[in-house]
Enzyme design. Structure first.
Site, mmCIF file in Angstrom:
data_model
loop_
_atom_site.group_PDB
_atom_site.id
_atom_site.type_symbol
_atom_site.label_atom_id
_atom_site.label_comp_id
_atom_site.label_asym_id
_atom_site.label_seq_id
_atom_site.Cartn_x
_atom_site.Cartn_y
_atom_site.Cartn_z
ATOM 1 N N THR A 184 44.814 54.506 -16.140
ATOM 2 C CA THR A 184 44.521 53.117 -16.513
ATOM 3 C C THR A 184 43.025 53.012 -16.688
ATOM 4 O O THR A 184 42.276 53.506 -15.856
ATOM 5 C CB THR A 184 44.957 52.153 -15.387
ATOM 6 O OG1 THR A 184 46.361 52.037 -15.421
ATOM 7 C CG2 THR A 184 44.331 50.779 -15.534
ATOM 8 N N ARG B 169 58.150 43.839 -15.014
ATOM 9 C CA ARG B 169 57.155 44.033 -13.954
ATOM 10 C C ARG B 169 55.724 43.925 -14.509
ATOM 11 O O ARG B 169 55.405 44.509 -15.531
ATOM 12 C CB ARG B 169 57.359 45.410 -13.314
ATOM 13 C CG ARG B 169 56.372 45.725 -12.173
ATOM 14 C CD ARG B 169 55.190 46.522 -12.658
ATOM 15 N NE ARG B 169 54.347 46.988 -11.541
ATOM 16 C CZ ARG B 169 53.122 47.499 -11.687
ATOM 17 N NH1 ARG B 169 52.607 47.599 -12.894
ATOM 18 N NH2 ARG B 169 52.438 47.891 -10.662
ATOM 19 N N THR C 175 42.413 50.757 -9.952
ATOM 20 C CA THR C 175 43.505 51.522 -10.542
ATOM 21 C C THR C 175 44.393 52.012 -9.395
ATOM 22 O O THR C 175 43.994 52.014 -8.241
ATOM 23 C CB THR C 175 42.987 52.683 -11.427
ATOM 24 O OG1 THR C 175 44.099 53.388 -11.984
ATOM 25 C CG2 THR C 175 42.131 53.654 -10.657
ATOM 26 N N GLY D 260 49.535 48.849 -8.396
ATOM 27 C CA GLY D 260 49.112 47.465 -8.597
ATOM 28 C C GLY D 260 49.606 46.487 -7.546
ATOM 29 O O GLY D 260 48.906 45.526 -7.206
HETATM 30 C C1 SD4 Z 1 49.476 48.976 -12.404
HETATM 31 N N1 SD4 Z 1 47.254 49.502 -11.640
HETATM 32 O O1 SD4 Z 1 50.096 48.501 -13.349
HETATM 33 C C2 SD4 Z 1 48.209 49.746 -12.690
HETATM 34 C C3 SD4 Z 1 48.562 51.186 -12.850
HETATM 35 C C4 SD4 Z 1 47.413 52.124 -12.934
HETATM 36 O O2 SD4 Z 1 46.559 54.134 -13.695
HETATM 37 O O3 SD4 Z 1 46.336 51.885 -12.444
HETATM 38 N N2 SD4 Z 1 47.585 53.248 -13.565
HETATM 39 O O4 SD4 Z 1 49.864 48.885 -11.241
#
Ligand code: SD4
Length: 291
Positions: free
Chosen positions: A151, A179, A202, A205
């Site tokens: 992310t 979600r 990141t 979440g």
């Molecule tokens: C989430 N924080 O949708 C994001 C996922 C993430 O690298 O950071 N992926 O929960």
């Protein structure tokens, strides 16, 4: 004095960070820099956590979340968007061209199309294959730093010393349909206060949302903590919860203050962040809790 231009981002993302730095070197704003930086990864089909090529939800739909914040404290975001890869730019349009801050799903897609964004299929052959392999067992188990990888959360400071931030993601792979994670939610995945600094997250979440992590970090910096101390405290809030299952998930934060000081902290090892300053690009291994 601050080593400007200054850009930091989650993970090892030289193309994105260099693109953002170039905007700043050409006299652009921090806001333009973070948007352009995020667009690089959104267009990269090999990055399976952002934009085109993102891993789908459990029903096979690629759904994207993004948000952006400027130095004035304005915010724009989109959640659960399909068929549009540059959601960071859609988020910016929400911020600048509407009286709202957050658009979701079909409405966000319709808004993007009305602004000239191109619709395209975001599910690449590679991501489809990975999803089909996952479907055999259909087991939802976040894999630390594999599924939760890449992310893009980015913070920048421009020549005027102004701060902006952006975050773009396809969220957790094989998530339940509908979600939404932390990344598009102000104060959780991202927060900027131009008086103090900014933070971005990141990882899993849900844990960031429950602790409003990025806002927490900025407020702790306001009270005098360094970016490093503030990131550590935000991770501590997660791991010290009763019955926290933190051994089985990852959360990582990066932060920057107005002096250009930087901090980062994760639960597990193998989180790194990217930095561009007057010495050029560097990937830096983050400190972490579980040693
Ligand atoms: C989430 N924080 O949708 C994001 C996922 C993430 O690298 O950071 N992926 O929960």
């Amino acid at each position: 004095t601050v080593n400007k231009p200054l850009v930091i981002a989650t993970w090892n993302t030289p193309d994105a960070v260099n693109a953002a730095a170039k905007v700043l070197q050409n006299g652009g704003t921090a806001l333009d820099a973070v948007e352009q930086g995020c667009r690089v990864e959104e267009a990269n089909p090999k990055n399976q956590t952002v934009g085109i090529g993102g891993l789908p939800d459990r029903d096979g739909f690629v759904t994207l979340d993004a948000c952006i914040m400027n130095e004035k404290g304005d915010y724009g975001a989109v959640v659960g968007v399909e068929n549009i890869k540059h959601v960071i730019s859609v988020a910016r349009k929400v911020m600048e061209d509407t009286p709202h801050v957050l658009l979701s799903g079909k409405g966000a897609e319709q808004f993007a199309v009305s602004k000239g964004f191109k619709k395209e299929d975001l599910l690449t052959e590679e991501s489809k294959k990975a999803w089909e392999e996952w479907k055999v067992k259909s087991e939802y188990k976040p894999i630390i730093n594999i599924e939760n990888h890449d992310t893009i959360g980015m913070l920048a400071m421009d020549a005027d010393g102004n701060l902006s931030g952006a975050c773009t993601t396809s969220g957790l792979a094989y998530k339940l349909r509908g979600r939404i994670g932390d990344s598009p939610i102000i104060g959780s995945g991202l927060f900027i206060d131009n008086e103090v600094g900014g933070a971005v997250a990141t990882g899993l979440g849900e844990e960031v949302l429950k602790t409003v992590g990025s806002f927490l970090i900025v407020e702790l910096m306001r009270q005098g903590m360094s970016p490093q101390q503030a990131c550590e405290e935000a991770i501590k809030r997660i791991v010290t919860k009763p019955n926290s299952d933190f051994k089985n998930f990852q959360v990582c934060y990066i932060a920057m203050n107005k002096k250009g000081e930087i901090g980062s902290y994760a639960i597990h090892e193998w989180f790194s962040y990217s930095k561009f300053d007057n010495k050029g690009y560097k990937n830096i291994k983050s400190d972490f809790y579980l040693k």
